[in-house]
Design a protein around this motif. Structure first.
Motif, PDB file in Angstrom:
ATOM      1  N   ILE A  19     -13.263  -1.386  -2.701  1.00  0.00           N
ATOM      2  CA  ILE A  19     -11.815  -1.408  -2.930  1.00  0.00           C
ATOM      3  C   ILE A  19     -11.409  -2.722  -3.600  1.00  0.00           C
ATOM      4  CG2 ILE A  19      -9.547  -1.464  -1.793  1.00  0.00           C
ATOM      5  CD1 ILE A  19     -10.774   0.394   0.376  1.00  0.00           C
ATOM      6  N   TYR A  40     -12.451   8.529   1.918  1.00  0.00           N
ATOM      7  CA  TYR A  40     -12.288   7.213   2.567  1.00  0.00           C
ATOM      8  C   TYR A  40     -13.608   6.611   3.048  1.00  0.00           C
ATOM      9  CZ  TYR A  40     -12.574   9.332   7.244  1.00  0.00           C
ATOM     10  OH  TYR A  40     -13.000   9.979   8.377  1.00  0.00           O
ATOM     11  N   ASN A  92     -14.649  -1.707   2.030  1.00  0.00           N
ATOM     12  CA  ASN A  92     -13.735  -2.759   1.592  1.00  0.00           C
ATOM     13  C   ASN A  92     -14.165  -3.438   0.298  1.00  0.00           C
ATOM     14  OD1 ASN A  92     -12.242  -2.181   3.825  1.00  0.00           O
ATOM     15  ND2 ASN A  92     -12.767  -4.024   4.973  1.00  0.00           N
ATOM     16  N   THR A 132       0.857  -1.196   0.000  1.00  0.00           N
ATOM     17  CA  THR A 132       0.000   0.000   0.000  1.00  0.00           C
ATOM     18  C   THR A 132       0.889   1.241   0.000  1.00  0.00           C
ATOM     19  OG1 THR A 132      -1.703  -1.194   1.239  1.00  0.00           O
ATOM     20  CG2 THR A 132      -1.822   1.216   1.262  1.00  0.00           C
ATOM     21  N   LEU A 140      -7.247  -0.191   5.604  1.00  0.00           N
ATOM     22  CA  LEU A 140      -6.748  -0.159   4.225  1.00  0.00           C
ATOM     23  C   LEU A 140      -5.543  -1.073   4.041  1.00  0.00           C
ATOM     24  CD1 LEU A 140      -7.220   3.667   3.563  1.00  0.00           C
ATOM     25  CD2 LEU A 140      -8.683   1.803   2.792  1.00  0.00           C
ATOM     26  N   CYS A 152      -5.150  -2.286   0.082  1.00  0.00           N
ATOM     27  CA  CYS A 152      -5.503  -1.175  -0.804  1.00  0.00           C
ATOM     28  C   CYS A 152      -4.259  -0.669  -1.552  1.00  0.00           C
ATOM     29  CB  CYS A 152      -6.110  -0.043   0.042  1.00  0.00           C
ATOM     30  SG  CYS A 152      -6.899   1.230  -0.935  1.00  0.00           S
ATOM     31  N   SER A 153      -4.466  -0.202  -2.770  1.00  0.00           N
ATOM     32  CA  SER A 153      -3.353   0.248  -3.620  1.00  0.00           C
ATOM     33  C   SER A 153      -2.511   1.323  -2.938  1.00  0.00           C
ATOM     34  CB  SER A 153      -3.888   0.841  -4.928  1.00  0.00           C
ATOM     35  OG  SER A 153      -4.957   0.101  -5.439  1.00  0.00           O
ATOM     36  N   ASP A 204      -6.773   0.861  -9.598  1.00  0.00           N
ATOM     37  CA  ASP A 204      -6.179   1.181  -8.304  1.00  0.00           C
ATOM     38  C   ASP A 204      -7.116   2.098  -7.514  1.00  0.00           C
ATOM     39  OD1 ASP A 204      -3.899  -0.302  -8.668  1.00  0.00           O
ATOM     40  OD2 ASP A 204      -2.698   1.373  -9.410  1.00  0.00           O
ATOM     41  N   VAL A 205      -7.052   1.987  -6.191  1.00  0.00           N
ATOM     42  CA  VAL A 205      -7.889   2.809  -5.307  1.00  0.00           C
ATOM     43  C   VAL A 205      -6.988   3.517  -4.302  1.00  0.00           C
ATOM     44  CG1 VAL A 205      -9.856   2.834  -3.727  1.00  0.00           C
ATOM     45  CG2 VAL A 205      -9.740   1.093  -5.524  1.00  0.00           C
ATOM     46  N   ARG A 206      -7.101   4.856  -4.251  1.00  0.00           N
ATOM     47  CA  ARG A 206      -6.316   5.636  -3.288  1.00  0.00           C
ATOM     48  C   ARG A 206      -7.252   6.568  -2.531  1.00  0.00           C
ATOM     49  NH1 ARG A 206      -2.847   5.291  -7.773  1.00  0.00           N
ATOM     50  NH2 ARG A 206      -3.860   7.092  -8.725  1.00  0.00           N
TER      51      ARG A 206
END
Length: 243
Positions: free
Chosen positions: A194, A186, A191, A2, A218, A223-224, A203-205
């Motif tokens: 994501i 966020y 989840n 991450t 995360l 998570c990415s 990708d998820v940021r």
């Protein structure tokens, strides 16, 4: 792994969107930066979040009404009396030049939701290409028209829509606009969203993740990456997880 993106630099401890905050984020080991850009009155791309300079500097007025020289004369660290020299509003060019000396990924958020800043997309694309940083830049914005235009100008540079509320199947939307990633608030990134997005190659940021419990959630889900005001805290917690 991450990846940790420092929100406006290491902004929990240093003046946001300044070279000092960016350098300190690099020192603590952040892999990425998140910065904001607007245009000065004379068309220079400058790094500042608010449409007005009032909150983050000792000046007053709209960024768009001040020349680059006037903006550079302001003190972006005026509230921190321990600083020996004043921190200035950086130009995007100054940031990009510094990025050539490291490996940091830079997320450039286009702050053009209120004022359209005509020609800004062309200017930032030209600068990124001039410094040879296309593979380390992400263009994001709440103005999705703007990043889609960026993609048309420079399909080699990643785009990421900022999303403030829950979006149904965001990976489908991302693919439809040729985005390789999404940047949801966020609380709009449970989840399952994501996981499903990443399974579909997006990708998820999430932003702006400052609480330890949220960071752990995360990390747990793989998570990415995420965007945080406190990169040192995020990296400290990440070290407790196996690579």
């Amino acid at each position: 792994m991450t990846l940790i993106f420092a929100h406006r630099g290491y902004s929990v401890s240093y003046p946001e969107n300044t070279m000092k905050a960016f350098r300190e984020a690099e020192k603590v080991g952040a892999e990425g930066l998140e910065i904001d850009v607007q245009l000065s009155k004379d068309g220079q791309v400058v790094v500042i979040h608010d449409e007005k300079v009032d909150r983050t500097t000792n000046g007053k007025g709209f960024v768009k009404d001040l020349t680059y020289k006037e903006l550079r004369n302001l003190d972006a660290s005026y509230e921190n009396k321990t600083f020996l020299k004043k921190e200035r509003i950086p130009s995007l060019e100054e940031v990009l030049e510094w990025l050539t000396s490291n490996e940091i990924i830079c997320n450039i958020e286009l702050k053009n939701g209120i004022f359209p800043y005509e020609g800004m997309e062309e200017k930032i694309v030209e600068l990124v290409r001039r410094y040879g940083l296309s593979d380390r830049i992400i263009f994001s914005s709440f103005n999705h028209y703007s990043i889609i235009y960026c993609y048309r100008l420079a399909p080699e540079i990643e785009i990421a829509p900022l999303i403030v509320e829950g979006l149904y199947m965001p990976w489908v939307y991302a693919k439809s606009i040729r985005a390789k990633s999404i940047q949801p608030k966020y609380i709009a990134a449970p989840n399952e969203v994501i996981i499903k997005s990443m399974e579909n190659g997006i990708d998820v940021r999430p932003y702006t993740v400052n609480k330890e419990a949220e960071m752990r959630r995360l990390f747990d889900v793989g998570c990415s990456g995420f965007i945080t005001d406190d990169p040192a805290k995020a990296i400290r917690i990440r070290k407790q997880y196996k690579k």
